[in-house]
Enzyme design. Structure first.
Site, mmCIF file in Angstrom:
data_model
loop_
_atom_site.group_PDB
_atom_site.id
_atom_site.type_symbol
_atom_site.label_atom_id
_atom_site.label_comp_id
_atom_site.label_asym_id
_atom_site.label_seq_id
_atom_site.Cartn_x
_atom_site.Cartn_y
_atom_site.Cartn_z
ATOM 1 N N LYS A 1 -23.293 -1.461 -6.079
ATOM 2 C CA LYS A 1 -23.828 -1.851 -7.390
ATOM 3 C C LYS A 1 -23.526 -3.295 -7.747
ATOM 4 C CE LYS A 1 -24.712 2.522 -9.601
ATOM 5 N NZ LYS A 1 -24.666 3.363 -10.775
ATOM 6 N N LYS B 1 -32.501 6.998 -9.132
ATOM 7 C CA LYS B 1 -33.272 6.717 -10.339
ATOM 8 C C LYS B 1 -33.077 5.282 -10.793
ATOM 9 C CE LYS B 1 -30.274 9.707 -12.758
ATOM 10 N NZ LYS B 1 -28.860 9.323 -12.886
ATOM 11 N N LYS C 1 -30.778 6.468 -0.289
ATOM 12 C CA LYS C 1 -30.861 7.745 -0.992
ATOM 13 C C LYS C 1 -31.893 7.642 -2.119
ATOM 14 C CE LYS C 1 -27.711 7.531 -4.851
ATOM 15 N NZ LYS C 1 -27.476 8.447 -5.943
HETATM 16 P P1 ATP Z 1 -28.820 6.943 -9.223
HETATM 17 O O1 ATP Z 1 -29.810 7.940 -8.698
HETATM 18 O O2 ATP Z 1 -29.399 6.081 -10.242
HETATM 19 O O3 ATP Z 1 -28.111 6.226 -8.138
HETATM 20 P P2 ATP Z 1 -27.133 9.052 -9.517
HETATM 21 O O4 ATP Z 1 -28.268 9.998 -9.406
HETATM 22 O O5 ATP Z 1 -26.231 8.881 -8.360
HETATM 23 O O6 ATP Z 1 -27.699 7.710 -9.991
HETATM 24 P P3 ATP Z 1 -26.124 10.835 -11.439
HETATM 25 O O7 ATP Z 1 -27.319 11.079 -12.259
HETATM 26 O O8 ATP Z 1 -24.877 10.829 -12.193
HETATM 27 O O9 ATP Z 1 -26.216 9.455 -10.722
HETATM 28 O O10 ATP Z 1 -26.062 11.894 -10.278
HETATM 29 C C1 ATP Z 1 -26.089 13.248 -10.591
HETATM 30 C C2 ATP Z 1 -25.834 14.054 -9.344
HETATM 31 O O11 ATP Z 1 -26.934 13.901 -8.428
HETATM 32 C C3 ATP Z 1 -24.596 13.596 -8.579
HETATM 33 O O12 ATP Z 1 -23.898 14.757 -8.165
HETATM 34 C C4 ATP Z 1 -25.143 12.871 -7.390
HETATM 35 O O13 ATP Z 1 -24.288 12.951 -6.281
HETATM 36 C C5 ATP Z 1 -26.433 13.617 -7.137
HETATM 37 N N1 ATP Z 1 -27.408 12.800 -6.429
HETATM 38 C C6 ATP Z 1 -27.881 11.608 -6.821
HETATM 39 N N2 ATP Z 1 -28.797 11.142 -5.947
HETATM 40 C C7 ATP Z 1 -28.903 12.084 -4.966
HETATM 41 C C8 ATP Z 1 -29.699 12.192 -3.771
HETATM 42 N N3 ATP Z 1 -30.552 11.257 -3.427
HETATM 43 N N4 ATP Z 1 -29.550 13.304 -3.015
HETATM 44 C C9 ATP Z 1 -28.677 14.263 -3.372
HETATM 45 N N5 ATP Z 1 -27.910 14.226 -4.477
HETATM 46 C C10 ATP Z 1 -28.015 13.145 -5.279
#
Ligand code: ATP
Ligand code: LTN
Length: 340
Positions: free
Chosen positions: A121, A207, A204
């Site tokens: 980040k 969002k 990955k």
């Molecule tokens: P961003 O997608 O913006 O990087 P984030 O999704 O990691 O943010 P959170 O919304 O807090 O942040 O994540 C919620 C949950 O979703 C966490 O347990 C995270 O590990 C999981 N997660 C996020 N992206 C993925 C992915 N691509 N595949 C599987 N699990 C995910």
């Protein structure tokens, strides 16, 4: 202790959270929220909307408000049952930030500097202008988990390192001050633990990074889902067969498999002699069908906003009661004088 708590004390406890930092996507659902729902069968579950984590990256006020309620609605719509589980907003329980301060005093700069998410980040940013909150993010996450004495933390693969740091900090505290914390285990499903971006299988699904075509949002309309899957990058070749040399197709096969219940082998056989186009068209329908009931329920929750607000109010009260008990013990262990 109330009768209800006595009964529930026999089951192991789960804590997890998602950030209201944008639109929830299929990766969040498959990697995390789906498991939140499943774990209610065996655990006492606490699910948080971690708004204080979201503000480590600048948010637009109105969007943050809306996204916070949206994440709560997504939990409920996916099947988190507020009769059984606690659902609340992190900033409603001040104990999180108070425990974070205490944990800050035993967490090392070196540990935080090694966190992959921090490195990702802040890549390319000047050190002078990186917010302290982004650096300290994992300590707030440790506070979230440890306050509830959680045994298990269902997360996507990307959060494993943060849960490991939480374990280290918990052990360090218990050792230095006397036992106050449960050392939690990360729960990461091999299937769906890391859903990849639709336009770059090396990243990955996310969002907060990447274009709109890189992810499928939980609330994407059927035609949008069809278009995004049609445009998803695929690997060279024509055969529908996964493998390490075909990361893009493997990602799509994984999504198909998890949502349909069919094994990868079964799906590969189904598309023998057919091309990517047929496979993608069917995958789109699988995704549309899987999301449809969640989308319907989210629309219902949006129509009656008072229901979610009531769930969050009760949730914060129940969460606070647990958190305050842990915090009182921590204060005592550290040597802070109890408020008379
Ligand atoms: P961003 O997608 O913006 O990087 P984030 O999704 O990691 O943010 P959170 O919304 O807090 O942040 O994540 C919620 C949950 O979703 C966490 O347990 C995270 O590990 C999981 N997660 C996020 N992206 C993925 C992915 N691509 N595949 C599987 N699990 C995910
Ligand atoms: N950092 C996590 C969100 C999060 C979390 C938690 C997950 C904050 N506190 C406690 C599990 C337990 C993320 O997914 N980005």
């Amino acid at each position: 202790m109330s009768g209800q708590e006595e009964i529930s004390a026999r089951r192991p406890r789960v804590f997890s959270g998602s950030q209201p930092s944008g639109t929830l996507h299929l990766g969040n659902y498959l990697g995390a929220i789906r498991n939140y729902v499943a774990m209610q069968e065996t655990h006492d579950c606490i699910y948080c909307v971690v708004d204080l984590h979201a503000i480590t990256v600048r948010q637009v006020r109105a969007d943050l408000r809306r996204n916070t309620i949206d994440v709560a609605n997504a939990y409920l719509a996916a099947g988190v049952d507020p009769e059984r589980s606690i659902v609340f907003i992190q900033s409603h329980v001040p104990a999180h930030t108070e425990l974070m301060w205490i944990l800050n005093t035993i967490t090392y700069m070196g540990e935080l500097r090694r966190m992959t998410q921090f490195k990702d980040k802040t890549a390319g940013a000047e050190g002078e202008s990186i917010g302290v909150g982004l650096f300290d993010y994992p300590v707030l996450m440790a506070a979230d988990i440890l306050l509830y004495r959680a045994d298990a933390v269902p997360v996507g693969e990307d959060q494993k390192q943060h849960v490991e740091l939480t374990r280290d900090v918990a052990e360090r505290f218990n050792h230095a001050f006397g036992k106050a914390f449960v050392v939690p285990d990360p729960i990461i499903r091999t299937e769906g633990g890391r859903v990849m971006s639709l336009d770059d299988p090396a990243k990955k699904m996310s969002k907060s990074a990447g274009s709109e075509n890189s992810y499928i949002a939980l609330m994407d309309a059927p035609d949008v889902i069809r278009r995004k899957i049609r445009r998803a990058v695929t690997d060279s070749g024509t055969e529908v067969r996964g493998g390490p040399e075909k990361p893009a197709l493997t990602n799509l096969l994984d999504i198909y498999s998890i949502l349909s219940g069919a094994t990868i082998g079964e799906i590969e056989r189904r598309y023998e002699g057919k091309g990517y186009a047929d496979f993608k068209a069917d995958l789109a329908e699988v995704v549309v069908e899987a999301l449809a009931p969640i989308q319907t329920r989210i629309r219902e929750l949006e129509a009656d906003k008072s229901y979610t607000l009531e769930v969050l109010k009760t949730g914060a009260e129940r969460a606070e009661a647990i958190a305050e008990r842990t915090l009182a013990k921590v204060r005592e262990r550290v040597g802070l004088v109890p408020r008379p």
